[in-house]
Scaffold this motif. Sequence first.
Motif, PDB file in Angstrom:
ATOM      1  N   ALA A 102      -1.598  40.834 -40.027  1.00 29.85           N
ATOM      2  CA  ALA A 102      -2.164  40.551 -41.353  1.00 29.85           C
ATOM      3  C   ALA A 102      -1.422  39.415 -42.055  1.00 29.85           C
ATOM      4  O   ALA A 102      -2.033  38.627 -42.781  1.00 29.85           O
ATOM      5  N   ASP A 103      -0.121  39.312 -41.827  1.00 30.16           N
ATOM      6  CA  ASP A 103       0.649  38.211 -42.425  1.00 30.16           C
ATOM      7  C   ASP A 103       0.168  36.868 -41.884  1.00 30.16           C
ATOM      8  O   ASP A 103       0.017  35.909 -42.641  1.00 30.16           O
ATOM      9  N   LEU A 104      -0.083  36.803 -40.599  1.00 29.75           N
ATOM     10  CA  LEU A 104      -0.543  35.561 -39.983  1.00 29.75           C
ATOM     11  C   LEU A 104      -1.957  35.219 -40.438  1.00 29.75           C
ATOM     12  O   LEU A 104      -2.259  34.062 -40.721  1.00 29.75           O
ATOM     13  N   VAL A 105      -2.808  36.212 -40.559  1.00 28.45           N
ATOM     14  CA  VAL A 105      -4.158  35.986 -41.091  1.00 28.45           C
ATOM     15  C   VAL A 105      -4.064  35.419 -42.505  1.00 28.45           C
ATOM     16  O   VAL A 105      -4.771  34.458 -42.849  1.00 28.45           O
ATOM     17  N   ALA A 106      -3.189  35.974 -43.317  1.00 27.46           N
ATOM     18  CA  ALA A 106      -3.029  35.502 -44.698  1.00 27.46           C
ATOM     19  C   ALA A 106      -2.535  34.059 -44.734  1.00 27.46           C
ATOM     20  O   ALA A 106      -2.991  33.263 -45.566  1.00 27.46           O
ATOM     21  N   GLU A 159      -2.277  29.850 -47.256  1.00 23.39           N
ATOM     22  CA  GLU A 159      -0.816  29.839 -47.335  1.00 23.39           C
ATOM     23  C   GLU A 159      -0.327  29.547 -48.749  1.00 23.39           C
ATOM     24  O   GLU A 159       0.805  29.879 -49.099  1.00 23.39           O
ATOM     25  N   THR A 160      -1.180  28.972 -49.599  1.00 24.55           N
ATOM     26  CA  THR A 160      -0.752  28.659 -50.970  1.00 24.55           C
ATOM     27  C   THR A 160      -0.432  29.910 -51.778  1.00 24.55           C
ATOM     28  O   THR A 160       0.311  29.837 -52.756  1.00 24.55           O
ATOM     29  N   THR A 186       3.033  24.411 -50.217  1.00 27.88           N
ATOM     30  CA  THR A 186       2.692  24.093 -48.833  1.00 27.88           C
ATOM     31  C   THR A 186       1.686  22.946 -48.746  1.00 27.88           C
ATOM     32  O   THR A 186       0.907  22.717 -49.677  1.00 27.88           O
ATOM     33  N   VAL A 187       1.722  22.244 -47.629  1.00 22.60           N
ATOM     34  CA  VAL A 187       0.705  21.219 -47.372  1.00 22.60           C
ATOM     35  C   VAL A 187      -0.363  21.755 -46.419  1.00 22.60           C
ATOM     36  O   VAL A 187      -1.327  21.066 -46.114  1.00 22.60           O
ATOM     37  N   PHE A 228      -7.536  27.387 -45.118  1.00 26.67           N
ATOM     38  CA  PHE A 228      -8.719  27.378 -44.256  1.00 26.67           C
ATOM     39  C   PHE A 228      -9.776  28.393 -44.678  1.00 26.67           C
ATOM     40  O   PHE A 228     -10.971  28.120 -44.554  1.00 26.67           O
ATOM     41  N   GLY A 229      -9.357  29.543 -45.174  1.00 24.51           N
ATOM     42  CA  GLY A 229     -10.324  30.546 -45.624  1.00 24.51           C
ATOM     43  C   GLY A 229     -10.871  30.240 -47.001  1.00 24.51           C
ATOM     44  O   GLY A 229     -12.083  30.223 -47.220  1.00 24.51           O
TER      45      GLY A 229
END
Length: 112
Positions: A70-74, A79-80, A86-87, A91-92
Amino acid sequence: MPALAASLLLAVTVTSFSARAQSAAAEGEKLAFDRNKGNCLTCHEIKGGSQAGNIAPALTNIKSKYPNRADLVAIVSDETKRNPLTVMPPFGRNHILTDKEIDAVVDFLQTL
């Protein structure tokens, strides 16, 4: 006889699950390397990719770095939320990838 049938059913289920996971990871790899979709190679070095970027960390040992899927999906989704500076594109949130596509990319990342 029922134990044998249960064992065979379990073996077929595990094999089917493994095949689906491999298929999802293969689709995720295509999306990650696609310059019009995931475009991960623009910033990251990824095993099997060409013309990798060096803006972001190399994507290796992902499953050990992010054991909670779930952390990787988030992170891929937005990522913001975790790191406002973050740059990495959200994507979602920006509808670059669908939830299904994000799941496939995460399946692929977990193979690295």
